[in-house]
Design an enzyme around this catalytic site. Structure first.
Site, PDB file in Angstrom:
ATOM      1  N   GLU A 190       1.008  -1.299  -0.042  1.00 31.45           N
ATOM      2  CA  GLU A 190      -0.044  -0.017   0.117  1.00 31.45           C
ATOM      3  C   GLU A 190       0.862   1.366   0.101  1.00 31.45           C
ATOM      4  O   GLU A 190       0.460   2.438   0.002  1.00 31.45           O
ATOM      5  CB  GLU A 190      -0.823   0.077   1.246  1.00 31.45           C
ATOM      6  CG  GLU A 190      -1.685  -1.129   1.493  1.00 31.45           C
ATOM      7  CD  GLU A 190      -0.762  -2.225   2.329  1.00 31.45           C
ATOM      8  OE1 GLU A 190      -0.581  -3.391   1.716  1.00 31.45           O
ATOM      9  OE2 GLU A 190      -0.456  -2.023   3.611  1.00 31.45           O
ATOM     10  N   SER A 191       2.252   1.158   0.076  1.00 29.65           N
ATOM     11  CA  SER A 191       2.969   2.323   0.143  1.00 29.65           C
ATOM     12  C   SER A 191       3.263   3.179  -1.153  1.00 29.65           C
ATOM     13  O   SER A 191       3.179   2.967  -2.165  1.00 29.65           O
ATOM     14  CB  SER A 191       4.430   1.786   0.295  1.00 29.65           C
ATOM     15  OG  SER A 191       5.442   2.724   0.173  1.00 29.65           O
ATOM     16  N   ASN A 192       2.692   4.649  -0.496  1.00 37.95           N
ATOM     17  CA  ASN A 192       2.895   5.671  -1.361  1.00 37.95           C
ATOM     18  C   ASN A 192       4.199   5.828  -2.062  1.00 37.95           C
ATOM     19  O   ASN A 192       4.503   6.255  -2.943  1.00 37.95           O
ATOM     20  CB  ASN A 192       2.187   7.045  -0.925  1.00 37.95           C
ATOM     21  CG  ASN A 192       0.427   6.856  -0.486  1.00 37.95           C
ATOM     22  OD1 ASN A 192      -0.277   6.470  -1.447  1.00 37.95           O
ATOM     23  ND2 ASN A 192       0.125   6.859   0.464  1.00 37.95           N
TER      24      ASN A 192
END
Ligand SMILES: Cc1ncc(COP(=O)(O)O)c(C=O)c1O
Length: 329
Positions: A75-77
């Site tokens: 999920e890392s931006n």
């Protein structure tokens, strides 16, 4: 001038817009609520990490790096924006995820994949073990003749992006005749907020900064901010015109059950901002921050007579992975 010693690559679309929120302000009983749209950038769907990456990738290019490594959960931006920047610069990007591979890609991980990053899944390990594995991968790549650069290995350097954001917002507020008195910003690992606080201190504290913690309890985020603030000072070789404790207040009361665990108020805030202003938040970073701003007004900590700006740090693609929270009943 301030940053001229540091190599920098242009990635973010700056200055990001500073917008008035009259309809959300009416809900919050505050006529002068503004938002700084760091989610509104041309590259890879934008967000706060592009400001950090301008300095990290500036250093990487100066060192002649040919492979960029970033770590994070799917999920890392930060992983998504590293993939975007690497694609733009023609560099290979490897992402290390401390999770198992999902059967179906969505949200940020899907975008990172589309932008050509190679994902490696390390299983459910903690962040220290992930870091060890990243360093081991660096060594392996070096032995194979590559020159890898690990994103996030120089925290204060990345923070310079948000030192600049504070200077930018101050200029914008002056140009738009806004007597800005409060800024509300998210704090997770604290690099974004620390940079912003340092910039505010350099300016001599024109506005007060409220940091909404979305990951750690108050003492821990404070000590992270303090360490980063001091490290930025050493990096820039400058003593700011105000102390951290004069510039900042930390609020950990909006964290709820923990990192990435939405509260009912944060879930409602996603709907409220979408339905009053057409601006999209998500439920890890920005919904708790905007809700925090509204509650600080309700508690009288922020006066409705004092112009207030919340920083939208982006993260929109994560909303698609949080769809179950928003299904019509
Ligand atoms: C969209 C978004 N907002 C805010 C943050 C928090 O930034 P920091 O970890 O520097 O506190 C992050 C961190 O990844 C992010 O992706």
């Amino acid at each position: 001038m301030l940053f001229s010693r540091f190599p920098r690559v242009q990635l973010a679309t700056l200055p990001t817009p500073l917008q008035h929120l009259p309809r959300y302000g009416a809900l919050a009983n505050h006529p002068e609520v503004y938002i700084k749209r760091d989610d509104f950038m041309a590259l890879g769907m934008g967000g706060n990490k592009l400001r950090h990456l301008e300095f990290w990738l500036g250093a990487a290019l100066q060192q002649g790096a040919d492979v960029i490594i970033a770590c994070g959960r799917p999920e890392s931006n930060q992983c998504r924006l590293t993939a975007a920047a690497a694609a733009k610069l023609g560099l290979k990007c490897i992402l290390l995820h401390n999770t198992e591979k999902a059967d179906f890609l969505q949200g940020n991980i899907l975008l990172s994949y589309l932008m050509g990053a190679q994902s490696m899944y390390l299983g459910e390990i903690d962040e220290d073990t992930r870091q060890e594995q990243a360093l081991a991968l660096m060594e392996k790549l070096k032995s194979a003749g590559h020159n890898p650069y690990l994103i996030g290995s120089d925290v204060p350097l990345g923070c310079l992006g948000y030192v600049n954001a504070a200077l930018e917002l101050h200029q914008q507020a002056l140009a738009q005749n806004i007597d800005l008195r409060h800024v509300v910003i998210v704090g997770a690992m604290g690099g974004t907020a620390a940079g912003f606080l340092y910039g505010t201190a350099l300016l001599g504290h024109p506005f007060h900064v409220h940091v909404i913690s979305v990951e750690y309890p108050k003492e821990k985020i404070w000590s992270i901010l303090e360490r980063n603030f001091n490290n930025i000072s050493s990096l820039l070789e400058l003593t700011p015109n105000a102390k951290l404790a004069e510039v900042a207040t930390v609020h950990a009361e909006y964290l709820g059950p923990g990192y990435a665990q939405p509260t009912p108020e944060a879930i409602q805030t996603v709907r409220d901002l979408a339905q009053t202003e057409g601006i999209l938040l998500e439920n890890v970073y920005t919904s708790k921050t905007v809700w925090g701003m509204r509650d600080l007004v309700a508690r009288g900590i922020i006066s409705p007579q004092e112009a207030t700006c919340v920083i939208h740090t982006g993260g929109g693609p994560a909303l698609f992975a949080q769809a179950e929270l928003y299904q019509p009943r």
